[in-house]
Design a protein around this motif. Sequence first.
Motif, short mmCIF file in Angstrom:
data_model
loop_
_atom_site.label_atom_id
_atom_site.label_comp_id
_atom_site.label_asym_id
_atom_site.label_seq_id
_atom_site.Cartn_x
_atom_site.Cartn_y
_atom_site.Cartn_z
N ALA A 16 0.87 -1.18 0.00
CA ALA A 16 0.00 0.00 0.00
C ALA A 16 0.90 1.23 0.00
O ALA A 16 1.17 1.83 1.03
CB ALA A 16 -0.92 -0.01 1.22
N SER A 17 1.40 1.58 -1.18
CA SER A 17 2.34 2.69 -1.34
C SER A 17 1.64 3.90 -1.96
O SER A 17 0.64 3.75 -2.65
CB SER A 17 3.51 2.27 -2.23
N TYR A 18 2.20 5.08 -1.70
CA TYR A 18 1.69 6.34 -2.26
C TYR A 18 0.22 6.56 -1.91
O TYR A 18 -0.54 7.10 -2.71
CB TYR A 18 1.86 6.36 -3.79
N CYS A 19 -0.17 6.14 -0.71
CA CYS A 19 -1.57 6.28 -0.29
C CYS A 19 -1.75 7.40 0.75
O CYS A 19 -2.85 7.58 1.26
CB CYS A 19 -2.08 4.95 0.29
N LYS A 20 -0.67 8.11 1.07
CA LYS A 20 -0.70 9.22 2.04
C LYS A 20 -1.21 8.77 3.42
O LYS A 20 -1.89 9.51 4.11
CB LYS A 20 -1.56 10.37 1.51
N LYS A 49 4.91 -10.43 3.68
CA LYS A 49 5.56 -9.25 3.13
C LYS A 49 4.61 -8.06 3.23
O LYS A 49 3.50 -8.10 2.71
CB LYS A 49 5.97 -9.49 1.67
N LEU A 50 5.05 -7.00 3.91
CA LEU A 50 4.24 -5.80 4.08
C LEU A 50 5.05 -4.60 3.59
O LEU A 50 6.10 -4.28 4.13
CB LEU A 50 3.86 -5.62 5.55
N ASP A 51 4.52 -3.95 2.56
CA ASP A 51 5.19 -2.80 1.95
C ASP A 51 4.31 -1.56 2.14
O ASP A 51 3.26 -1.44 1.51
CB ASP A 51 5.43 -3.07 0.46
N LEU A 52 4.74 -0.66 3.01
CA LEU A 52 4.01 0.58 3.27
C LEU A 52 4.90 1.79 2.93
O LEU A 52 4.81 2.85 3.54
CB LEU A 52 3.59 0.65 4.74
N SER A 53 5.74 1.63 1.92
CA SER A 53 6.66 2.68 1.52
C SER A 53 5.92 3.87 0.92
O SER A 53 4.78 3.75 0.47
CB SER A 53 7.68 2.13 0.53
N HIS A 54 6.58 5.03 0.94
CA HIS A 54 6.06 6.25 0.32
C HIS A 54 4.71 6.66 0.91
O HIS A 54 3.74 6.88 0.19
CB HIS A 54 5.95 6.08 -1.20
N ASN A 55 4.67 6.73 2.24
CA ASN A 55 3.48 7.23 2.93
C ASN A 55 3.90 8.32 3.92
O ASN A 55 5.02 8.85 3.82
CB ASN A 55 2.75 6.08 3.64
N HIS A 56 3.03 8.64 4.87
CA HIS A 56 3.31 9.69 5.86
C HIS A 56 3.28 9.13 7.28
O HIS A 56 2.92 9.84 8.21
CB HIS A 56 2.31 10.83 5.72
N ILE A 57 3.64 7.87 7.45
CA ILE A 57 3.55 7.20 8.75
C ILE A 57 4.60 7.75 9.70
O ILE A 57 5.79 7.80 9.37
CB ILE A 57 3.71 5.69 8.57
N LYS A 58 4.16 8.16 10.90
CA LYS A 58 5.06 8.75 11.90
C LYS A 58 5.42 7.78 13.02
O LYS A 58 6.46 7.93 13.65
CB LYS A 58 4.41 10.00 12.51
N GLN A 59 4.56 6.80 13.26
CA GLN A 59 4.77 5.91 14.40
C GLN A 59 4.33 4.50 14.05
O GLN A 59 3.36 4.30 13.31
CB GLN A 59 3.99 6.43 15.61
#
Length: 325
Positions: free
Chosen positions: A68-72, A88-98
């Motif tokens: 789930a990339s580029y989903c803000k 496999k979990l890909d959460l790249s290119h988001n705004h996750i802080k914690q």
Amino acid sequence: ADVSNLKNFLSAVRLAHQGADIGALPLSPLVPAKTSEVEKPKTKMIITSRRDYPLTKGFPYSLEHLQASYCKLARIDTRVLCLKKLRKLDLSHNHIKQLPATIGDLICLQELNLHNNHLESFSVALCNSTLQKSLQFLDLSQNKIKALPIQFCQLRELVNLKLDDNELIRLPFKMGQLSHLRFLSAARNKLPFLPSDFRKLSLENLDLFGNPFEQSNPLVPNIQLKIPLTLLECAARATVNYRIPYGCHLLPAHLCEDLQVAKTCQCGSACLSSFIQITVTMNLHHVAHTVVLVDNMGGTEAPVICYFCSLHCYSQFLDRYLQSN
């Protein structure tokens, strides 16, 4: 079988259970469904825009790979944390802080990609979770992390670790415990030197380009020795050197934490708060087969911290160093 036939059959079972006349039951033959008509469990889902992110529809519980990339995304969706089969979990290119501690409940998770988010830390809870036994690939590059906790090195199954483009001022103290680590990149951080445990690594590829490494100078030591040694220091050294069992049921928690991060002298003995510290130059080819140049000058050397438990140990090292130079 056919869905409508199944519904009729279940209706007949319910009526029969209620005591209805057998002749009135809506019985019909059940024909097995063809393979082409059966939907296989979904194991992979790739989402690359906020528009495609499922807000009302849930994620299939059979998922093993989710991107789930580029989903803000500002936080990790709690529905994702219920996918117990995820590998496999890909959460790249988001705004996750914690990162929530419940990521550690994903007992099958082998790869976690958090590249290009807003992370400032990696929690101790994750280091103490089941990720210790499963996590092999971790990408924390392009975040805002300044330091990783001491417990990070309990993730001993790690094979590939990416820490590029953060604000790291140090690497984990016990790096040598990552015995399975083969690929390490921590380029473009703020590392002045490497931890002493770094010598124990055995890597295939190492990238430390673009760090402001300090010039090592063994002749200018940082002396933290307390002479004579305090009773606390003597007891702590003995506990580590003689491998005396300890735990929070025997000692205060802060003492246990101190013992876990005991420094090791060149002679092999432990030291805690009383020591001499220097940095020496190490050729990174000693720990890695392939080394990306540390600087634009073609160097493959970096400063590594060394500790000495006494003036005697330091003077012996100094003699050897002056003779070799």
